[in-house]
Design a protein around this motif. Sequence first.
Motif, short mmCIF file in Angstrom:
data_model
loop_
_atom_site.label_atom_id
_atom_site.label_comp_id
_atom_site.label_asym_id
_atom_site.label_seq_id
_atom_site.Cartn_x
_atom_site.Cartn_y
_atom_site.Cartn_z
N TYR A 1 -3.00 -17.14 -10.44
CA TYR A 1 -2.65 -16.54 -9.24
C TYR A 1 -1.24 -15.97 -9.46
CZ TYR A 1 -1.01 -15.55 -4.52
OH TYR A 1 -0.29 -14.94 -3.46
N ASP A 2 -0.30 -16.74 -9.56
CA ASP A 2 1.07 -16.23 -9.63
C ASP A 2 1.20 -15.17 -10.62
OD1 ASP A 2 1.81 -18.08 -8.02
OD2 ASP A 2 2.53 -19.63 -9.30
N VAL A 3 0.60 -15.48 -12.01
CA VAL A 3 0.70 -14.24 -13.24
C VAL A 3 0.34 -12.93 -12.34
CG1 VAL A 3 0.02 -13.55 -15.19
CG2 VAL A 3 0.89 -15.80 -14.65
N CYS A 4 -0.96 -13.01 -11.94
CA CYS A 4 -1.60 -11.87 -11.24
C CYS A 4 -0.69 -11.15 -10.13
CB CYS A 4 -2.97 -12.26 -10.88
SG CYS A 4 -4.24 -12.22 -12.10
N PHE A 5 -0.16 -12.14 -9.37
CA PHE A 5 0.63 -11.49 -8.16
C PHE A 5 1.83 -10.87 -8.79
CE2 PHE A 5 4.27 -12.18 -5.39
CZ PHE A 5 3.80 -11.58 -4.24
N LEU A 6 2.50 -11.38 -9.58
CA LEU A 6 3.69 -10.71 -10.22
C LEU A 6 3.38 -9.45 -10.87
CD1 LEU A 6 5.54 -13.99 -11.26
CD2 LEU A 6 6.19 -12.66 -9.48
N ALA A 7 2.08 -9.38 -11.48
CA ALA A 7 1.59 -8.30 -11.97
C ALA A 7 1.01 -7.21 -11.21
CB ALA A 7 0.70 -8.49 -13.10
N GLY A 8 0.85 -7.51 -9.82
CA GLY A 8 0.55 -6.68 -8.80
C GLY A 8 -1.17 -6.60 -8.86
N ILE A 9 -1.67 -7.69 -9.47
CA ILE A 9 -3.23 -7.73 -9.45
C ILE A 9 -3.78 -8.58 -8.52
CG2 ILE A 9 -5.00 -8.17 -10.88
CD1 ILE A 9 -3.51 -5.58 -11.82
N PHE A 10 -4.71 -8.36 -7.70
CA PHE A 10 -5.37 -9.22 -6.91
C PHE A 10 -6.16 -10.47 -7.50
CE2 PHE A 10 -8.21 -10.74 -3.48
CZ PHE A 10 -7.48 -11.21 -2.70
N LEU A 11 -5.97 -11.35 -7.53
CA LEU A 11 -6.61 -12.78 -7.56
C LEU A 11 -6.35 -13.65 -6.65
CD1 LEU A 11 -8.76 -14.04 -9.76
CD2 LEU A 11 -6.72 -15.21 -10.56
N PRO A 12 -7.32 -13.83 -5.61
CA PRO A 12 -6.89 -14.90 -4.57
C PRO A 12 -6.87 -16.26 -4.80
CG PRO A 12 -9.40 -14.51 -4.69
CD PRO A 12 -8.68 -13.89 -5.87
N ARG A 13 -5.78 -16.82 -4.04
CA ARG A 13 -5.60 -18.15 -3.79
C ARG A 13 -6.30 -18.75 -2.73
NH1 ARG A 13 -0.67 -21.41 -3.20
NH2 ARG A 13 -1.43 -23.67 -3.59
N VAL A 14 -6.68 -17.93 -1.61
CA VAL A 14 -7.39 -18.26 -0.79
C VAL A 14 -8.39 -17.17 -0.31
CG1 VAL A 14 -6.06 -19.95 0.70
CG2 VAL A 14 -6.24 -17.57 1.08
N TRP A 15 -9.88 -17.82 0.31
CA TRP A 15 -10.67 -16.61 0.40
C TRP A 15 -11.40 -16.93 1.64
CZ3 TRP A 15 -10.85 -11.66 -1.02
CH2 TRP A 15 -12.06 -11.01 -0.60
N TRP A 16 -12.18 -15.87 2.15
CA TRP A 16 -12.93 -16.12 3.21
C TRP A 16 -14.03 -17.18 3.09
CZ3 TRP A 16 -10.84 -14.30 7.55
CH2 TRP A 16 -10.03 -13.09 7.31
N LYS A 17 -14.51 -17.86 4.13
CA LYS A 17 -15.73 -18.63 3.83
C LYS A 17 -17.02 -17.98 4.24
CE LYS A 17 -14.03 -23.28 4.98
NZ LYS A 17 -14.78 -24.42 5.52
N ALA A 18 -17.99 -18.11 3.78
CA ALA A 18 -19.24 -17.52 3.89
C ALA A 18 -19.67 -16.87 5.17
CB ALA A 18 -20.57 -18.10 3.46
N ASP A 19 -19.40 -17.56 6.28
CA ASP A 19 -19.70 -17.12 7.68
C ASP A 19 -18.75 -16.14 8.13
OD1 ASP A 19 -21.17 -17.44 10.33
OD2 ASP A 19 -18.87 -18.05 10.95
N ALA A 20 -17.40 -16.35 7.83
CA ALA A 20 -16.25 -15.32 8.09
C ALA A 20 -16.68 -13.99 7.15
CB ALA A 20 -14.97 -16.02 7.80
N LEU A 21 -17.03 -14.14 6.16
CA LEU A 21 -17.44 -12.62 5.24
C LEU A 21 -18.73 -12.06 6.19
CD1 LEU A 21 -17.06 -13.50 1.39
CD2 LEU A 21 -16.11 -12.09 3.05
N ARG A 22 -19.60 -12.88 6.55
CA ARG A 22 -20.79 -12.27 7.32
C ARG A 22 -20.40 -11.54 8.43
NH1 ARG A 22 -23.28 -16.33 5.70
NH2 ARG A 22 -23.09 -17.60 7.54
N ARG A 23 -19.29 -12.09 9.30
CA ARG A 23 -18.75 -11.66 10.46
C ARG A 23 -18.00 -10.37 10.16
NH1 ARG A 23 -15.93 -16.67 12.66
NH2 ARG A 23 -14.90 -15.10 14.04
N LEU A 24 -17.20 -10.54 8.93
CA LEU A 24 -16.13 -9.19 8.69
C LEU A 24 -17.36 -8.03 8.29
CD1 LEU A 24 -13.65 -11.09 6.46
CD2 LEU A 24 -13.24 -9.64 8.66
N ASP A 25 -18.29 -8.34 7.51
CA ASP A 25 -19.33 -7.35 7.07
C ASP A 25 -19.83 -6.63 8.37
OD1 ASP A 25 -18.81 -7.66 4.34
OD2 ASP A 25 -20.48 -8.87 4.07
N GLN A 26 -19.90 -7.27 9.34
CA GLN A 26 -20.49 -6.88 10.61
C GLN A 26 -19.56 -6.04 11.62
OE1 GLN A 26 -22.39 -10.33 12.29
NE2 GLN A 26 -24.19 -10.08 10.91
N GLY A 27 -18.19 -5.93 11.02
CA GLY A 27 -17.29 -5.29 11.52
C GLY A 27 -16.59 -6.17 12.68
#
Length: 158
Positions: free
Chosen positions: A9-35
Amino acid sequence: ATYCNIYAYDVCFLAGIFLPRVWWKADALRRLDQGEAVTPRYDVTIHELNANALCDWLDDHGPRFGWRRTLDLGEVQDAANAGRLVTICAQRVDLNRSGHITIVAPEQGAETAVRSGGKVVRPLQSQAGSRNFRYDTGGTAWWTHERFRKFGFWVNDR
């Protein structure tokens, strides 16, 4: 006791590339997909990603963030040598044990990938974890060990 995911994560962050340290849980992703607007709340709507979870994230979401899977270790090393971010990620059979992720480092000077018959068999890697190293070829193709259920070589093209 292992920090390979944090290092990646740190190497990617310093290079400006996205690799998450935290991510959405499945239910939150579903809700986000629904707007729906979803507030990031630790262990409620988001969770930390260890190396095992990063393997799934790269499969499921990586392409949207510039990550492309390849099977060619020569391409892996060439991409790192050209300045692109490259990772090797493997998921454990036992998900209660740590998976692993390394960054493929560009070759320089005496620090090179291992080749056989002119083909890359072990890229030059950098990692932090139970064993830290700036440059190493890993001694073996560690990702093929029976303790891992799946692995991937990922190049970021952004």
